[in-house]
Design a protein around this motif. Sequence first.
Motif, PDB file in Angstrom:
ATOM      1  N   ALA A 162      15.863   8.732   3.498  1.00  0.00           N
ATOM      2  CA  ALA A 162      15.912   9.498   4.751  1.00  0.00           C
ATOM      3  C   ALA A 162      14.599  10.231   4.985  1.00  0.00           C
ATOM      4  CB  ALA A 162      17.078  10.486   4.714  1.00  0.00           C
ATOM      5  N   GLY A 163      14.035  10.794   3.917  1.00  0.00           N
ATOM      6  CA  GLY A 163      12.755  11.496   4.043  1.00  0.00           C
ATOM      7  C   GLY A 163      11.628  10.575   4.467  1.00  0.00           C
ATOM      8  N   ARG A 164      11.604   9.382   3.899  1.00  0.00           N
ATOM      9  CA  ARG A 164      10.560   8.411   4.269  1.00  0.00           C
ATOM     10  C   ARG A 164      10.699   8.000   5.734  1.00  0.00           C
ATOM     11  NH1 ARG A 164      10.653   3.262   4.891  1.00  0.00           N
ATOM     12  NH2 ARG A 164      12.551   2.866   3.710  1.00  0.00           N
ATOM     13  N   CYS A 165      11.928   7.724   6.160  1.00  0.00           N
ATOM     14  CA  CYS A 165      12.147   7.335   7.557  1.00  0.00           C
ATOM     15  C   CYS A 165      11.822   8.486   8.507  1.00  0.00           C
ATOM     16  CB  CYS A 165      13.582   6.861   7.756  1.00  0.00           C
ATOM     17  SG  CYS A 165      13.952   5.283   6.975  1.00  0.00           S
ATOM     18  N   ALA A 166      12.188   9.697   8.120  1.00  0.00           N
ATOM     19  CA  ALA A 166      11.880  10.865   8.951  1.00  0.00           C
ATOM     20  C   ALA A 166      10.379  11.002   9.132  1.00  0.00           C
ATOM     21  CB  ALA A 166      12.473  12.124   8.320  1.00  0.00           C
ATOM     22  N   GLU A 167       9.647  10.797   8.049  1.00  0.00           N
ATOM     23  CA  GLU A 167       8.185  10.876   8.129  1.00  0.00           C
ATOM     24  C   GLU A 167       7.632   9.761   9.018  1.00  0.00           C
ATOM     25  OE1 GLU A 167       4.521  10.422   5.019  1.00  0.00           O
ATOM     26  OE2 GLU A 167       6.226  11.651   4.373  1.00  0.00           O
ATOM     27  N   ASP A 168       8.157   8.556   8.866  1.00  0.00           N
ATOM     28  CA  ASP A 168       7.698   7.410   9.668  1.00  0.00           C
ATOM     29  C   ASP A 168       7.895   7.649  11.159  1.00  0.00           C
ATOM     30  OD1 ASP A 168       7.041   6.114   7.312  1.00  0.00           O
ATOM     31  OD2 ASP A 168       8.738   4.703   7.385  1.00  0.00           O
ATOM     32  N   TYR A 169       8.976   8.335  11.530  1.00  0.00           N
ATOM     33  CA  TYR A 169       9.290   8.546  12.948  1.00  0.00           C
ATOM     34  C   TYR A 169       9.032   9.977  13.412  1.00  0.00           C
ATOM     35  CZ  TYR A 169      11.123   3.862  13.074  1.00  0.00           C
ATOM     36  OH  TYR A 169      11.233   2.488  13.032  1.00  0.00           O
ATOM     37  N   ASN A 170       8.322  10.750  12.577  1.00  0.00           N
ATOM     38  CA  ASN A 170       7.909  12.101  12.936  1.00  0.00           C
ATOM     39  C   ASN A 170       9.072  12.980  13.405  1.00  0.00           C
ATOM     40  OD1 ASN A 170       5.975  14.108  13.157  1.00  0.00           O
ATOM     41  ND2 ASN A 170       5.611  13.667  15.330  1.00  0.00           N
TER      42      ASN A 170
END
Length: 181
Positions: A62-70
């Motif tokens: 979830a953290g990686r995806c959150a970072e990817d989509y700002n």
Amino acid sequence: MIPEMTNMNRALGRIDEILQRCVPWMEKRASGTQRFVDVLDEAVKKAGTPAERSIDGLRRLAGRCAEDYNIDEELIRAVIQVESGWNPEAVSAKGARGLMQLMPGTADMLGVEDPFDPEQNIEGGVKYLSGLTDKYNGDIEKALAAYNAGPNRVDAGRIPEAASRYVRNVMALYRRYREED
């Protein structure tokens, strides 16, 4: 024919039947055959390791995806908690599936082929929520209402009480997670 070979042929035939019914997502090799051990290896890879399916592994995803989509990781964590309680196999009464409870039509729109695959589901859900946040000019509460009830209802000003309750619950968790970090 030797009796042991007959039994072996039956077993291999049964394995082929199982492969054809239970593993439609596997493409056969160019030769048209596939070893059973190769199919098992692929199934294990698709399922992920226990560590990847752990809460910590899902949070990292979830953290990686959150970072990817700002988008704030704490917001994604709050959405997942409220939507599914971190259960990748969750299915709602209305048919929403997976961690971020994607409806089939939304999953299709986002290119999510397997809504029960945590990586596809979280990435699709984060992408959708990020797009809604952009659509509503950073208004997280409107984006959450649209995520829950659909953008058409929000645009028409018809936010159901259940969606308002959903927004309050997600926002309360979001604030709590932000204070913890």
